[in-house]
Design an enzyme around this catalytic site. Structure first.
Site, PDB file in Angstrom:
ATOM      1  N   LYS A 238       4.642   7.407   0.867  1.00 40.89           N
ATOM      2  CA  LYS A 238       4.242   6.302   2.313  1.00 40.89           C
ATOM      3  C   LYS A 238       5.400   5.464   2.273  1.00 40.89           C
ATOM      4  O   LYS A 238       5.701   5.003   3.307  1.00 40.89           O
ATOM      5  CB  LYS A 238       3.113   5.409   1.720  1.00 40.89           C
ATOM      6  CG  LYS A 238       1.853   6.008   2.185  1.00 40.89           C
ATOM      7  CD  LYS A 238       0.646   5.011   2.069  1.00 40.89           C
ATOM      8  CE  LYS A 238      -0.738   5.306   2.135  1.00 40.89           C
ATOM      9  NZ  LYS A 238      -1.495   4.117   1.835  1.00 40.89           N
TER      10      LYS A 238
ATOM     11  N   ASP B 264       0.685  -1.102  -0.011  1.00 41.48           N
ATOM     12  CA  ASP B 264      -0.002   0.034  -0.034  1.00 41.48           C
ATOM     13  C   ASP B 264       0.912   1.354   0.065  1.00 41.48           C
ATOM     14  O   ASP B 264       0.450   2.202   0.748  1.00 41.48           O
ATOM     15  CB  ASP B 264      -1.025   0.058   0.890  1.00 41.48           C
ATOM     16  CG  ASP B 264      -2.186   0.936   1.013  1.00 41.48           C
ATOM     17  OD1 ASP B 264      -2.362   1.499  -0.009  1.00 41.48           O
ATOM     18  OD2 ASP B 264      -2.711   1.383   2.385  1.00 41.48           O
TER      19      ASP B 264
HETATM   20 CA    CA Z   1      -4.291   2.645  -0.350  1.00 39.86          CA
END
Ligand code: CA
Length: 703
Positions: A352, A325
């Protein structure tokens, strides 16, 4: 000789001039349409905030300095505006001609007087409550865009709506998504030369990402750029997808593929390039998505496009073969830096995956990167920025512990950059998370569709060791992008701290998840001022000057991706999840005050004497993690607007629990039926698990 007549005449002329200027200013406030010049000049326009991050370069830097390192201690509340919801607040307001336009949960739009907070209008797009179940991270919205005499909002159910700026009346509305798929929109549109740019989200739920440009005047679709290829048996929509398709394997198109453009964009008018950030793979699990092979373009990439046509110019992929993710949808900032003695036009992003990237924004050339939190998924990057993976971080055969988490080293919380301090300010989260192959994965099932099970097995020992270097916690990091190093950090007690604003007054504003709105020195991080906001502050602030008075505005409201807030650490503010959101606006010597926080009695666990939960709690936990945890929190603990199930009376009764989970009696509140993914005995197991969590909380003292 004193000429009274001349004096009087001058005075009249002066006052007439003032009156004319005043009425001009007043009429200008009411009627000047937002145009290309206004957007290009946003950096010099101190009375307004005309686009999401103030300027096309998205720096969130304001030259205003009445509120500065010396005066900020006198900041007080100018006014506040109560909202009608306790769901998350993530929007940055626009300020145009003395009015403020912002969005709230469920894609509602508000227009208020920027000096007083007096409401002008409100618009409710009436998103169906059941759409809430498609929102990975709460029913939030991050703001409107403005062009002409309209403001534009993307709605949770995938519409793009143009509203009359003066009245809030709908001018046009287009459906930007396939309503049979689980797309959502939470991001703010951007506008370049009358084209409204809007992406979407849903890469936890089996969608294919794209960005679309619509004509601001009519809502007509102008171009659409898909970020992942569709089925090669059908014709590719545009040429770059042929290149992208060579980096995919298996039948990825059946799974959606992901790569959603759900948040960041920036624009360089000189190069005439639009930059978009692309999201994670759908499903996350690389093995399921692409047989564990190929880079999977344009997942986790920054892509440069021509804004008039959507023509592809370059891309840079941060995480090839994305499996955790690791979106590259975090704030994109354009800046001019001196690197190795040469002036470079660069693009900055702290996605991220935990690295701070500096790219040449003309060519996409990788200039440098350095991890700003501990990362265990890679052993390092090569000279072109391509990572070497830690084999222990893949989880197809053995569960793995990986840093950062799916929430990321940095999430959507806007980063800022000051050209004065030449520092970037990043809201960060340092942590690791468990990933495992999901044995129950089914394409397009009702719950999250990631192919990842989070907690059903012991992770690989080597991966645990790598991930454990994390100095777990949440920080505001000041980062030098030229030297690629941390300059200072401010620790916070809870994750999910707010977006950042910095100003020429050497001030940095950031709200915190524990309920404060804070000001720091931008150069040193010294705390200058703090205000009890009575609610978590996740949104980024905006600032503007009207009648010589500088204002700072920020939305307060807990929710969003940090829904799994857990308990309240000792010494931090108590944030009852019943608290509604508010717009808070500050000025020097502001005198307003917030009504006292509503008293909420201590929450009571239900009486479990008759709970008769005979299901298997450990099986229940697996199903809970698969279907429920993304909203109701890991380990059945949450402190946000989504109910903490341990306090629900429905867990006492199998019938009551079933009526909600299977029959969907709370569909209008966003709690849809999960009958398509949970069998009745699995629902009973989940109930037994939640009941076991109540028992656990009772023995360890409730948070
Ligand atoms: Ca996501």
């Amino acid at each position: 000789m004193f000429n009274l007549f001349l004096f009087a005449r001058r005075a009249v002329v002066a006052s007439l001039t003032a009156a004319v200027l005043c009425s001009f200013a007043h009429s200008a406030e009411k009627s000047t349409p937002v145009d290309a010049r206004r957007l290009l000049n946003a950096a010099n326009n101190n009375s307004e905030w005309v686009t999401y991050a103030r300027t096309y370069d998205e720096q969130r830097f304001s030259p205003l300095k009445k509120i500065n390192q010396d005066t900020v201690k006198n900041l007080g509340l100018a006014w506040y505006f109560d909202l009608d919801t306790n769901r998350g607040q993530e929007a940055t307001p626009l300020i145009i001609a003395g009015s403020m336009y912002f969005t709230s949960a469920w894609s509602k739009v508000f227009a208020v007087d920027a000096r007083t907070g007096k409401e002008k209008w409100r618009f409710d797009p009436k998103v169906a409550g059941e759409k809430g179940a498609d929102a990975c991270c709460d029913v939030v919205n991050r703001g409107v865009a403005a062009w002409g005499n309209s403001v534009f909002v993307g709605t949770l159910d995938g519409r793009l709506i143009a509203l009359d700026m003066a009245t809030g009346k709908e001018i046009w509305s287009v459906q930007t998504t396939d309503t049979t798929k689980r797309y959502t929109i939470t991001g703010a549109p951007r506008i370049i030369r009358g084209k409204v740019l809007i992406g979407n989200g849903g890469a936890e739920l089996g969608v294919r990402g794209y960005i679309t440009a619509y004509d601001a005047a009519t809502g007509k679709l102008i171009w659409r750029f898909y970020t992942v290829p569709g089925n090669p048996a059908e014709k590719f929509e545009h040429k770059p997808l042929e290149m992208a398709a060579k980096t995919w394997n298996g039948n990825w198109w059946d799974q959606g593929g992901g790569g959603t453009v759900w948040d960041s964009m920036a624009y360089d008018p000189e190069l005439d390039l639009l930059y978009i950030g692309c999201g994670n793979g759908s499903p996350w699990n690389y093995q399921i998505r692409s047989q564990g092979k190929g880079d999977n373009l344009f997942l986790s990439s920054i892509v440069a496009l021509k804004p008039d046509t959507g023509e592809y110019v370059w891309h840079f992929q941060t995480t090839p073969g994305e499996s955790w993710d690791y979106t590259a949808t975090q704030t994109i900032i354009l800046a001019d830096l001196k690197i190795n003695g040469a002036a470079r036009k660069v693009l900055l992003q702290a996605p991220k995956n935990g690295f701070f990237y500096v790219l040449d924004r003309k060519t996409g050339e990788f200039l440098s990167a350095k991890n700003f939190v501990n990362v265990s998924w890679t052993t390092g990057l090569d000279a072109k920025g391509r990572p070497t993976f830690s084999p222990e971080s893949f989880y197809a055969t053995e569960p793995a512990q990986v840093a950062p988490t799916p929430i990321g080293g940095h999430n959507w919380y806007p980063m800022a950059y000051s050209p004065l301090t030449q520092l970037a300010y990043i809201p960060t989260l340092e942590a690791s998370s468990r990933y495992a192959q999901d044995p129950n994965f089914k394409t397009n099932s009702r719950g999250w569709n990631t192919g990842v099970a989070f907690s059903n097995a012991t992770p690989n020992a080597k991966s645990v060791e790598l991930a454990s270097k994390s100095n777990a916690g949440a920080f505001l990091l000041a980062w030098n992008p030229v030297e690629q190093k941390e300059v200072w950090r401010i620790p916070y007690p809870r994750p999910g701290n707010g977006g950042v604003l910095t100003t020429a007054g050497n001030v940095l504003f950031q709200g915190s998840a524990d309920g404060y709105f804070n000001a720091y020195r931008a150069d040193t991080g010294t705390k200058l001022w703090s205000y009890i906001a009575q609610n978590a502050v996740m949104a980024a602030p905006a600032t503007y000057e009207l009648d010589g008075e500088q204002y700072v505005a920020v939305l307060a409201g807990l929710g969003g991706v940090a829904m799994a807030g857990g308990g309240t650490p000792p010494g931090t503010a108590v944030l009852p999840r019943s608290q509604f959101g508010r717009m808070l606006v500050f000025k020097l010597s502001g005198r307003d005050s917030l009504p006292r926080l509503a008293e909420t009695g201590a929450k009571q666990f239900p009486n479990l004497a008759n709970a008769d939960a005979s299901g298997d709690p450990s099986k229940g936990r697996e199903h809970y993690d698969r279907v429920c945890a993304s909203c109701h929190g890991p380990e059945a603990v949450t402190s946000t607007a989504i109910p903490d199930l341990r306090y629900s009376n429905a867990i006492i009764s199998a019938d009551a629990f079933k009526s909600i989970v299977i029959d969907g009696v709370r569909t209008d509140k966003g709690m849809v039926s999960f009958a398509s993914v949970l069998k009745p005995e699995e629902v009973e197991a989940i109930r037994a698990y939640v009941v076991s969590r109540v028992a656990a909380a009772k023995t360890t003292a409730a948070p």
